[in-house]
Design a protein around this motif. Sequence first.
Motif, PDB file in Angstrom:
ATOM      1  N   LEU A   1      44.542  96.002 -60.842  1.00  0.00           N
ATOM      2  CA  LEU A   1      44.032  96.597 -60.085  1.00  0.00           C
ATOM      3  C   LEU A   1      44.425  97.277 -58.686  1.00  0.00           C
ATOM      4  O   LEU A   1      43.566  98.026 -57.923  1.00  0.00           O
TER       5      LEU A   1
ATOM      6  N   GLU B   1      41.395  88.851 -55.197  1.00  0.00           N
ATOM      7  CA  GLU B   1      40.392  89.828 -56.159  1.00  0.00           C
ATOM      8  C   GLU B   1      40.804  89.462 -57.976  1.00  0.00           C
ATOM      9  O   GLU B   1      40.067  89.185 -58.812  1.00  0.00           O
ATOM     10  N   SER B   2      42.368  89.643 -57.729  1.00  0.00           N
ATOM     11  CA  SER B   2      42.810  89.538 -59.663  1.00  0.00           C
ATOM     12  C   SER B   2      43.477  87.297 -60.000  1.00  0.00           C
ATOM     13  O   SER B   2      43.443  87.598 -60.702  1.00  0.00           O
TER      14      SER B   2
END
Length: 452
Positions: free
Chosen positions: A290, A401-402
Amino acid sequence: MIKKLLQRVFKPSKKSASSPAAKSNQHATRITAKTHQINRKLISHAAIKTTEGLQKAGFEAFIVGGAVRDLLLKKRPKDFDVATNATPEQVNRIFRRSRIIGRRFRLVHVMFGDETIEVSTFRGSHLNDQGDAKVADTGRILRDNVFGSQEEDAVRRDFTANALYYDPATEEVLDFHNGVPDIQAGVLRMIGDPEVRYREDPVRMLRAVRLSAKLGLKLDKKTEQPISELAELLHDVPPSRLFDEMLKMFLSGHAIESANALREHGLHHGLLPLLDVVLEQPMGERFVKLALKNTDERVLADKPVSPGFLFATLLWHEVLLAWKKFEQQGNKPIPALFMAMDEVCDIQAEKMAINKRYSVTMREIWSLQPRFEQRAGKRPYSLLENPRYRAGYDFLLLRCESGELPAELGQWWTDFANADGDKRQTMLLPDATPRKRRRRRTKKPATAAAGE
């Protein structure tokens, strides 16, 4: 008047006109503007002025290397280099705003406004008895201040696609090693014996991977084959050079392809310590990919990129592992975090000399992360005023987000930053931090006070 004086001083003699340097380009394939169709609008005005200044003083001068390659690929080069048969001292005398730099090979930086053009003298073979050259037992070139002809200079360049010389005056491209056909065929090919060339400069292996990923050129089989076998040679490369090459690689706009190619060719251990371990962790792999995707998008959109932020992401999961280890040893969370940061930075310092200003940014971003979990009292307000808040916030969003942290935490900070004063007050969570008891001051006995 100054230009006329320089032209008179540096006017080539009949002897210099018939010198090997003047004849050397007879062995090159000359490609006209009609054939190569380079767009002159993509060429730096400073690079053209540099070649004009050298040519007016009686010297040969060409835009060279990666800039010509990119122009042939219809891309706007980020940097322009110039090669000439003038010595560094002669170049320095021609251009008022210039300086000689370098030890391994002396160069001249010529400044035009805020743009710098790097000018190199045609290089000769380091195997010649003449000049200042030094080679290690492994074959790595330590110093090669050896000047030569243009043809010798072309041999010394790494890939055929980089042994190209463009003359803005005639608009011709001189191709000494069939670099143009290789570019057209989508092939990146080493000049000479790849194993010998990699031993001369192991960084060429990293450069091969980077250019292949960046330009979409497939590595020639002979160029690719020795890389995994010679990967250990990178351990002898000065950390500062590894850092410079790594910076180019991950800020090329094709960081993900570069990272995958590093692993494929077995070069990751010589570039970033423990990168393979990071990428093989399910959580760490998603986080790093990401971060690299985010970096690529910013580079390709011509947006600013922080190297310190990028390094912080690449090494974050090593910090997490060390942080947990120190906490299990009985250390409190914040001291354990700083101990983890020290350990990770010490490990990578053995392999790669990250510039101090970048390592400071890394540490600041890491140290802010625990503060994002404190959403009560005055702490969120003070964090918003921190100079590194934005970098720390972007880092937090990557963690969310991860899947490392709940998405709700990142959303809370987004909403809190955008809310007005009254709204922020209602968003604060109850302060569950245990308050320290104030020690009651004991009064002096009355009898003692009276006795005084």
